[in-house]
Design an enzyme around this catalytic site. Sequence first.
Site, short mmCIF file in Angstrom:
data_model
loop_
_atom_site.label_atom_id
_atom_site.label_comp_id
_atom_site.label_asym_id
_atom_site.label_seq_id
_atom_site.Cartn_x
_atom_site.Cartn_y
_atom_site.Cartn_z
CG ASP A 43 -1.98 -1.03 1.16
OD1 ASP A 43 -2.04 -1.73 0.13
OD2 ASP A 43 -2.75 -1.16 2.13
CG ASP A 47 -0.86 5.18 -0.40
OD1 ASP A 47 -0.95 4.90 0.79
OD2 ASP A 47 -1.78 5.01 -1.22
CD GLU A 125 -17.75 23.59 15.24
OE1 GLU A 125 -17.05 23.84 16.23
OE2 GLU A 125 -17.40 22.86 14.30
CE LYS A 127 -25.01 17.08 13.72
NZ LYS A 127 -25.40 16.52 12.42
CG ASP A 129 -28.19 18.32 6.64
OD1 ASP A 129 -27.66 17.21 6.82
OD2 ASP A 129 -29.41 18.48 6.45
CD GLU A 183 -20.77 17.25 7.59
OE1 GLU A 183 -19.84 16.85 8.31
OE2 GLU A 183 -21.90 16.75 7.57
CE1 TYR A 245 -16.62 17.84 11.67
CE2 TYR A 245 -17.73 19.19 10.03
CZ TYR A 245 -17.48 17.95 10.60
OH TYR A 245 -18.10 16.84 10.12
CE LYS A 309 -16.91 20.09 17.14
NZ LYS A 309 -16.25 20.41 15.88
CE LYS A 333 -29.42 16.93 14.33
NZ LYS A 333 -29.90 15.60 14.40
CB CYS A 438 -48.89 -12.11 14.74
SG CYS A 438 -47.71 -11.77 13.41
CB CYS A 441 -47.42 -15.99 12.01
SG CYS A 441 -47.28 -15.48 13.74
CB CYS A 456 -45.72 -11.65 16.83
SG CYS A 456 -45.73 -13.31 16.12
CB CYS A 462 -43.76 -14.99 13.18
SG CYS A 462 -44.36 -13.45 12.47
S1 IVH Z 1 -17.67 17.35 15.19
C1 IVH Z 1 -16.00 13.62 17.34
N1 IVH Z 1 -18.63 19.52 14.07
O1 IVH Z 1 -22.34 15.74 12.32
C2 IVH Z 1 -17.00 14.53 16.77
N2 IVH Z 1 -19.48 17.42 13.34
O2 IVH Z 1 -23.96 13.98 13.93
C3 IVH Z 1 -16.72 14.92 15.37
N3 IVH Z 1 -21.11 17.59 11.54
O3 IVH Z 1 -20.41 12.87 11.80
C4 IVH Z 1 -17.79 15.69 14.75
N4 IVH Z 1 -21.07 19.78 11.35
O4 IVH Z 1 -20.51 14.63 9.92
C5 IVH Z 1 -18.68 18.17 14.12
N5 IVH Z 1 -19.34 21.50 13.12
C6 IVH Z 1 -19.38 20.17 13.18
C7 IVH Z 1 -20.22 19.44 12.33
C8 IVH Z 1 -20.25 18.05 12.45
C9 IVH Z 1 -21.59 18.66 10.88
C10 IVH Z 1 -21.52 16.21 11.29
C11 IVH Z 1 -20.40 15.20 11.19
C12 IVH Z 1 -20.70 14.16 12.23
C13 IVH Z 1 -22.16 14.36 12.43
C14 IVH Z 1 -22.60 13.87 13.78
#
Ligand code: IVH
Length: 759
Positions: A43, A47, A125, A127, A129, A183, A245, A309, A333, A438, A441, A456, A462
């Site tokens: 490997d 690389d 910070e 999160k 998506d 992300e 992040y 964090k 959330k 059920c 079954c 059940c 079943c």
């Molecule tokens: S920290 C050990 N920071 O959320 C922790 N995650 O639900 C490392 N995500 O798998 C993650 N924004 O994909 C962190 N500002 C942020 C984030 C973030 C999005 C995602 C990440 C993680 C998921 C967990």
Amino acid sequence: MAEEIAVTDMTVDQAREALARLSALLGQANRDYHGADAPTISDAEYDRLKRRNLEIEERFPELKRGDSPTDQVGVSPSEGFGKIAHKVSMLSLGNAFEDQDVADFDERIRKYLGMGNEPLAFTAEPKIDGLSLSIRYENGDMVYAATRGDGSTGEDVTANARTIADIPQSIANAPAVLEVRGEVYMSHTDFEALNVWIAEENERLEAAGKKPKTVFANPRNAAAGSLRQLDAQITRQRPLKFFAYAWGELSEPLADTQMEAISRLQDFGFVINDLTKVCDSTVGLISHYKMIEERRATLGYDIDGVVYKVNDLALQERLGFRSTTPRWAIAHKFPAELAWTRLEAIDIQVGRTGALSPVARLAPVTVGGVVVSNATLHNEDYIAGRDSKGATIREGKDIREGDWVQVYRAGDVIPKVADVDLSKRPDGAVPYAFPELCPVCGSPAVREEGDAVRYCTGGLICAAQAVEKLKHFVARKALDIEGLGAKQIEMFYEDPDLPIKTPADIFTLAVRDGANLTKLANRKGWKDKSVDNLFSAIEDKREIAFARLLFGLGIRHVGETAAKDLALHYLTWEGMSGAAEMARPAALAWRAADLAEEQERVAAQAEGRRAKVKESRDTAMAAHEVSSGAQAVWDDLTGIDGIGAAVGLSLTDAFANERERGEIDRLVGMLTVVPPDAPTQDSPVVGKTVVFTGSLEKMTRAEAKARAESLGAKVSGSVSKKTDLLVAGPGAGSKAKKAADLGIETIDEDGWLALIEGL
Ligand code: IVH
């Protein structure tokens, strides 16, 4: 390769020649690696050659070949992506929904660390998506990029990651080893433009009678689809972005705090989110959360919450991880989006444990960018307007077929029905009668006292239970057998010539097919190649990780985390099954004691006196005459961090049930169970049984236990012949004496800290 010329010294002709040779060499290596034969080069060498190829291309961009290894993801497109094992697992985050959950998070950390009210700073910070990506740099050069996958192994998406402008190809003054995590996402504008382009393209494709491309439902799907594109040229045309992040493996620490570490990533050339802020209390966190929430709609990219964090990295280190989530971080959330729609019907699904789950069939409605047509209704009480303790919910309004209902999605989870609008209830709507048989079954479906769920009683007769168990067994987080998904399981279950009725049948499939007159390959929908692929995917899983196998069995309460915890504790399958068997009498006694306690409470309440809990438990236990050996094995099992009596009971049940045990043994007999990696191989306490006693001054009991376990030690609550080490703080009493009598090594807290120092 003695004649290797330094890239900086190359002439154009030498470069052209080198690129041709590297392309051939790496192409061959790829084929060898993914064909049946063993890899021909290591490997590391692979690389290195790939890096050299890239260096030449960077110096002579005009010479880049059409078949450049840089644009190949290690595997031929038909085979999917190569796999990369993460050096440091990629974890997920626990969730907070209410302000109270955030206060609890702060409280848990303080308790774990033994802190009082002194200040504790966090970063907050957005999160993002999107999907997480880990990019590895060695001596400043990108060597690979991998998706999260199952957290321990991801997909090699290096070629695609190289097309993302926010990700530097090389970094100046970086640590020798640096894994940057963050992300990958797509902005709203790019997402819309991409879908417009796909729509136009589809008009052309349809006019030409060709298959149209998928229009993405949301930016996250678009980002995932683009990053997981096998053709890096296509990824290049799709504008992906990246926020850094976090980090994985490092050859040296980045900084002392989260915030400083993130700004170092920025110095290295990464984009970090400018809404990242240090807050010195949970009040500060919540106010930053509110600020981000207000700006959510105008950010230009999707976020689904705010991540908190612990800022001090030394504290992060002390706090460590539960099996899949860090103790030092949490995702707060945003509230789920809501929508109203018609409940067309209530169906009952029978799960692998026999649980009857009511499912709402809905008139399709868009909730948070996704079309929803099914939602869970939890259980019969929920439908009737009660919670598990009998208290009213939704002001007691029940849910009926034909009702106008409110649905929501919280994160990735299955949509739920939240509310019902009585003013729109159709005439003649009747209360829902939950089935007592059920639906699959016909066996009685029973609901035990104190249980919210009706089960059940058909067991393996079943079909629904058997099929669901099988689907669970082959699922991604379990055996993960490629080409054997839910659809194929349903098909094979019903197959008269080549049935799969139990997990073990999967591993006899190829042999049985060989003995059959009508071969699978001759059937509609199958070809020699697809049959070969299926059989070899099954063969691949004959060697299987302990935790995956255990999780795959689908034993009630034994989820992914519990399976990992059990695997780490017992290390061998025989060790665990033996323990489950031995602990059985103690498990039964525990169950009886629990029942006796419950009955005593009810009786005491009726008689208006205080319940004699301990006495009733003791009497019930005594009636069972559990040997001290069985008791010790049970205590050891239920004493594992994260494993309680519920897991202990279902595990011992599964291994004591003759039929289930027979199936398990037959299956395991055909497999090689791979023990989990010990957490730290070179730790002096690995495999040792440690007992803490007396008061600890520099850490809490919880921290000491978690730390010892993360170093591979077993922590027990009592001293026995099996104890290897006693850590005794001030005030240690009988345990210290017993250890002395047994000649067990005893050290104090400082001795313990010295022992594990630097690990
Ligand atoms: S920290 C050990 N920071 O959320 C922790 N995650 O639900 C490392 N995500 O798998 C993650 N924004 O994909 C962190 N500002 C942020 C984030 C973030 C999005 C995602 C990440 C993680 C998921 C967990």
